[in-house]
Structures are given as C-alpha cells and as structure tokens.
Design an enzyme around this catalytic site. Structure first.
Site, PDB file in Angstrom:
ATOM      1  N   ASN A  23      17.676  -5.032  48.346  1.00 56.79           N
ATOM      2  CA  ASN A  23      17.473  -5.108  49.806  1.00 56.79           C
ATOM      3  C   ASN A  23      16.629  -6.294  50.250  1.00 56.79           C
ATOM      4  OD1 ASN A  23      15.062  -4.286  48.790  1.00 56.79           O
ATOM      5  ND2 ASN A  23      14.758  -2.579  50.202  1.00 56.79           N
ATOM      6  N   ASP A  98      10.032   7.415  31.551  1.00 57.85           N
ATOM      7  CA  ASP A  98       8.702   7.128  31.035  1.00 57.85           C
ATOM      8  C   ASP A  98       7.765   8.273  31.427  1.00 57.85           C
ATOM      9  OD1 ASP A  98       6.501   5.480  30.018  1.00 57.85           O
ATOM     10  OD2 ASP A  98       7.823   3.791  30.442  1.00 57.85           O
ATOM     11  N   ASP A 199       4.044   7.208  27.075  1.00 61.66           N
ATOM     12  CA  ASP A 199       3.045   6.141  27.134  1.00 61.66           C
ATOM     13  C   ASP A 199       1.776   6.520  26.358  1.00 61.66           C
ATOM     14  OD1 ASP A 199       2.508   3.569  28.585  1.00 61.66           O
ATOM     15  OD2 ASP A 199       0.783   4.702  29.324  1.00 61.66           O
ATOM     16  N   GLU A 254       4.728   6.012  22.346  1.00 59.36           N
ATOM     17  CA  GLU A 254       4.049   4.738  22.131  1.00 59.36           C
ATOM     18  C   GLU A 254       2.714   5.054  21.474  1.00 59.36           C
ATOM     19  OE1 GLU A 254       2.483   0.856  24.643  1.00 59.36           O
ATOM     20  OE2 GLU A 254       2.039   2.870  25.310  1.00 59.36           O
ATOM     21  N   HIS A 327       7.985  -4.780  27.856  1.00 56.72           N
ATOM     22  CA  HIS A 327       7.334  -5.260  29.075  1.00 56.72           C
ATOM     23  C   HIS A 327       5.853  -5.601  28.873  1.00 56.72           C
ATOM     24  CE1 HIS A 327       6.216  -1.130  28.692  1.00 56.72           C
ATOM     25  NE2 HIS A 327       5.317  -1.257  29.654  1.00 56.72           N
ATOM     26  N   ASP A 328       5.303  -5.292  27.703  1.00 52.04           N
ATOM     27  CA  ASP A 328       3.897  -5.607  27.417  1.00 52.04           C
ATOM     28  C   ASP A 328       3.756  -6.808  26.493  1.00 52.04           C
ATOM     29  OD1 ASP A 328       2.996  -3.377  28.837  1.00 52.04           O
ATOM     30  OD2 ASP A 328       3.026  -2.086  27.046  1.00 52.04           O
TER      31      ASP A 328
END
Ligand code: ISL
Ligand code: CA
Length: 558
Positions: A23, A98, A199, A254, A327-328
């Site tokens: 958007n 997650d 996580d 994790e 992503h880390d």
C-alpha cells in the site's frame, strides 16, 4: 531416525517488514506476502516461517509484542492473516509463526498492570527486584548494551530485560503466566497454523539467586545464569504435554549458546520438548574474544569442525536445523562466499552445503537471489536497535567511528533487513513509497525478476537442490562423514543411508583446488546430481580438479 514431514521440508523465512509493501507506506505487509506466494511456490519451499506480525510498538521490529492475539496495524488485519494462512495451505505449503515469550513489550497490558504496585495480580508476570546500594540488583548486561535492569519509579524496584528496556522478561516461574502462554499458543494452533519458531527459548528459566558475574566494574554477560536455566526442560515438557502434543506441528527453538549435548536435551526424540533448535556456533565462528563486534576472519577448518560436530553429535538422537543466515545475521554470501567476482558460483556453493546435510534447511528471504550485505554511509541510515545502541555506547567510550562503522558493515543485523529485491525499478519494486530502510543499491542486477528469467540463476539452482532433496530421501536422513578433515580449502563429505550414498565436494575459495580422496571408501557407480559449473565426464571421482567455488554432488551406488 523416524520419518516426519518436517524432516523432509525446506523452510523459507519471511521478515515481513522487508518482504513486500502492498500500500505504499514503505512497510512490508501481509497482503504483500500473499501477492508473492506464487513466487515461493515456484521456488519449491514447503514451510513458511513468518517473523512476528503481532501488535507491537516496534522497538525491536515486532520482537516486542504488546498483544499476542492481534496483528500489527502496519501489517494488516486478522482477516488478512487468515487469508494468508488459507492461501498458503491452498498451495500445499505450511505456516509456522514466531513465538516470542521470553519477554513481551513494556506496552503489553500485563506489564502496565505489573508495574502499578507490588501487590498487583500481574506483578509476578515479570521479574522485579529491589536495587542494591542504590544500583541495579546485579551486573548483568543486556544483549542490546547497558544494564539488563531498568529502574521503575512507581514501586522503587528494577525489572529484568535481557534485551531492550522495552522488552521486560516474563517470569516463567509463575504458573499463571505459563498457563496464559499455553492458552495463547492453543488459540493460534486452533486457527490451523503448522507450528512455531520459538524466540530465545532457552533463556526462559533464570537461576533464582541471579548473582553478579563481573569484577564490580561495568556490565557483563550473565549467560551462565539464564542460558539453559534450572527449570527450562521442565517448562518445555509441560508446554509439550499441555499444548504441542495435541497437534501435528513442527517446532524450532532459537537457543543461544547450546552445545550438541545440550541440544540433544531439547530435541531428543524421547524427550517430548522441541523438534529442532537453531544453534549459534557457526554464527560465532568469526567473533573474537570480545563478542560479535570483535570481528575476526573465519577459518574453513573451524566451519568444518563445527558442522561435523553437530552432524555426528545429534545423529540418532535428534534433528538438526540448517541455516547460514537470518534476520539477525549478515548475508551468508558476503560472509562466507564472495559477493563480487564469484557472486553466482559462491552463492550456489553455499546453497549446496545448506541442502546436503542432515537436517531441515532454512532459506532466509533474498538468499535465493544472492542478496548481499549493505554499506550505508551514515549511522542515520541504520534502524536496528542492537546496532544503534552499540554505536552510541562505543562512540561515547571514545572508539574510532570508522572502526565501529566497519564492524556494522560486517556484522550489523540491518545487512539482512534491507528490502527484498523484486525487480530493477525504483526501490527494487518493494514499495511505491519510501522504504522504512533503504534498499541495497545493487538491486539493479540482483533481483527476483532477473533471477526467475535466467535459467542459470542462483534461484533456479535452489529449485534444483530442493527437487533433489525431494527425489532422494538420502539427502535429509543419511548419516554424515567428513573427508579431508585438515584440508584448508575443500569441504567434502559422504552421506550414507542403507545402500545409498552421496559424495559432496565443495571448494570454499576463489582459487582452483584439488580434491583427492584419501579415505578408504569403495565407490561403485556414480551419477552427478548437481554442479555449479558445466561438467564434461569424470570417470574417476577420486581426484577432481575444482574450479573457484565449485560444488559437486554425486550419487553413489554401492
Ligand atoms: O545474534 C544476536 C546476538 O548479538 C542477536 O542479534 C539476537 O538478539 C539474538 O540472536 C536473539 O534473537 C532473537 O531475539 C531477539 C530479537 O531481537 C531477534 O531478532 C530474535 O531473532 C529479542 O527478541
Ligand atoms: Ca505496507
């Protein structure tokens, strides 16, 4: 090892903020993901892991959750999410969510109650302690710099936050909190999701005494008192009994700082806890004694040793997860390959490693295009709280700014968070507006449109690897044996299951190298399954002259 669908799956990780904006507000969203599901289907992945999409003030991009049962406004509505799940399922894929329950946001209703008074019913949902001699209760440092404790005036006590001060740690020793978490998990599972990525799940049980660890000066990593803490297995077994065992789902935890021996306690098939864990040993291979920002070059022998240790360490006990970035982490190609001259060859070589080990491979968005690290000129272009806090702390302490920026270029989490590169138009086709973080300028030649149209692309090589995994059960399940252990340039191994064998040979560098089999292995007939170069006949595979970053996988018939 028992056959399971999640052992035969390839997982694709989506970081929603950076995947696709529908958007024009510059932020990736759920309708954007739906619009790209056919791309993921074409790639051939089985499971999508969606990083947090819950309501959040975004201090840590959604890893600070203020409501576990609603969707972040920027990402869409619960209706959008339900459509996403249905569209994923209708394509024969699965969705895992997650689960971030070591901590919540400080804007969660539980925390708003908890901080009100010492006798509030929610007080014990979090970890509160009085100060010591006008200072924090102990000297633990936060993962995101500074103390792990934050003083709260209202009740004159400190609360624990292993991550940012807007991420207070939940108190798992409180059975009421655990019950809330299990009910929330059940709510999502009843919506039809296929599992959870959990996580920092090995941090949920803290040693009750919470002793200081340092020399009286500064803050220190107190991991020994909260990694794999005293009651963590009790809690995970309870969670499994109360929730997970009632569904056919997959779980991956994790787990920071676990060894294969500790991992076996989480994933042992007779232990009823988790299916797999993400370990960090490979991610620490280029860290010096002062931690992740203390960058040192990696050595192939260390990479081989770590992978072999995990492959053999869990063999017959539990299942491995396989990842080279997320992503880390920095982009795998910039970190372990060559993102310039041998961009394509080295990306394919690393992909070959990822897909020919025992375990479930995880592809991080953009990896299949060979997306690379980024070097923004100014700290103002960075968004990640870990990076920004570290920068401020190091610069305030008088460190050289260029050295700090260089560490960020090599290790910063924003390397993996620049927008997905869809095509060569403005902002890589990610958004029609202004992206929340700038795109990597190399999108003009590294993008999905180009990759899909080029049969020799990294993308199509991933497709081939996934197809091979599906066709040959041996790729996932077989046992692992390292070859040429001491060799500094070549990573080679044999995988064996019954009569079937695979030989994998990888040149990890940009110069030619010679593979010479020294081990006593009887090869029968061989068939080349995949290679990242043209190969014209190779009657004797005991000696192979490898080109830069060449990767070969042979199927052997004994
Ligand atoms: O790798 C790390 C060590 O410096 C950290 O980037 C990271 O915080 C750690 O791996 C834990 O990660 C998970 O929990 C964090 C969140 O910021 C990460 O994105 C998440 O993957 C807190 O929820
Ligand atoms: Ca958007």
């Amino acid at each position: 090892m028992a056959n399971k669908w999640w052992k035969e799956s390839v997982v694709y990780q989506i970081y929603p903020r950076s995947f696709m904006d529908s958007n024009g507000d510059g932020i990736g969203d759920i309708p954007g993901i739906i619009a790209r599901l056919d791309y993921l289907k074409l790639l051939g992945v089985d499971v999508i892991w969606l990083c947090p999409v819950y309501e959040s003030p975004n201090d840590d991009n959604g890893y600070d959750i203020s409501n576990y049962q609603s969707i972040m406004k920027e990402f869409g509505t619960i209706g959008d999410w339900e459509r996403l799940l249905a569209e994923i399922h209708s394509r024969g894929m699965k969705l895992i969510m997650d689960l971030v329950v070591n901590h919540s946001s400080d804007e969660h209703a539980w925390f708003a109650e908890s901080r009100k008074s010492k006798d509030n019913p929610y007080r014990d949902y979090y970890i509160w302690r009085p100060g010591k001699s006008g200072r924090e209760p102990n000297d633990w440092g936060s993962f995101f710099s500074g103390s792990a404790w934050q003083y709260d005036e209202g009740t004159d006590e400190y609360f624990l936050h292993l991550f940012s001060k807007k991420q207070p740690d939940l108190n798992w020793d409180n059975p009421k909190l655990r019950r809330e978490v299990y009910e929330m998990m059940t709510w999502w599972l009843d919506k039809g999701i296929d599992g959870f990525r959990m996580d920092v799940i090995n941090l949920i049980s803290k040693a009750p005494q919470m002793p200081s660890v340092g020399d009286g000066k500064g803050y220190h990593f107190g991991g020994e008192h909260f990694m794999n803490g005293p009651r963590v297995h009790e809690y995970l077994q309870e969670m499994n009994r109360e929730v997970l065992s009632k569904y056919d789902v997959m779980t991956v935890g994790e787990t920071i700082g676990v060894t294969p021996e500790e991992a076996a306690l989480y994933v042992g098939e007779d232990r009823h806890e988790l299916n797999m864990v993400f370990h960090f040993e490979l991610m620490d291979v280029d860290s010096g004694p002062r931690g992740k920002w203390d960058v040192k070059p990696w050595e192939l022998r260390d990479i081989k040793r770590i992978i072999a240790k995990w492959q053999t360490g869990l063999e017959g006990k539990g299942w491995n997860s396989l990842y080279l970035n997320n992503h880390d982490q920095p982009r795998m190609l910039s970190r372990f390959g060559d993102d310039t001259i041998y961009h394509k060859e080295s990306a394919k070589m690393l992909a070959t490693l990822l897909h020919t080990l025992q375990g479930t491979p995880y592809i991080y968005q953009g990896e299949e295009l060979g997306m690379t690290n980024v070097k923004f000129a100014s700290i103002d272009d960075y968004r990640d709280i870990e990076t920004l806090n570290m920068y401020n702390e190091y610069v305030a302490a008088g460190q050289d700014v260029d050295a700090v920026m260089n560490a960020i270029y090599v290790k910063g989490r924003d390397n993996g968070r620049t927008p997905m590169q869809w095509d060569g138009t403005a902002h890589a086709g990610f958004t029609t507006g202004t992206p929340w973080i700038a795109v990597n300028p190399n999108y003009a030649h590294i993008n999905a449109e180009q990759a899909v149209s080029d049969p020799d692309s990294i993308f199509h090589y991933y497709r081939q690897l996934i197809a091979i995994r599906r066709a040959h059960n041996v790729t996932g399940y077989a046992s692992f044996r390292l070859l040429m252990e001491e060799d500094e340039r070549i990573f080679a191994y044999v995988r064996t299951r019954g009569e079937e064998q695979l030989l994998v040979v990888l040149n990890f560098f940009g110069e030619p190298a010679l593979f010479q089999l020294q081990e006593d292995i009887a090869f029968g007939r061989h068939e080349l399954l995949i290679c990242n170069y043209e190969v014209s006949g190779n009657p004797d595979i005991r000696t192979i002259a490898l080109r830069p970053y060449e990767a070969r996988v042979y199927k052997l018939q004994r």
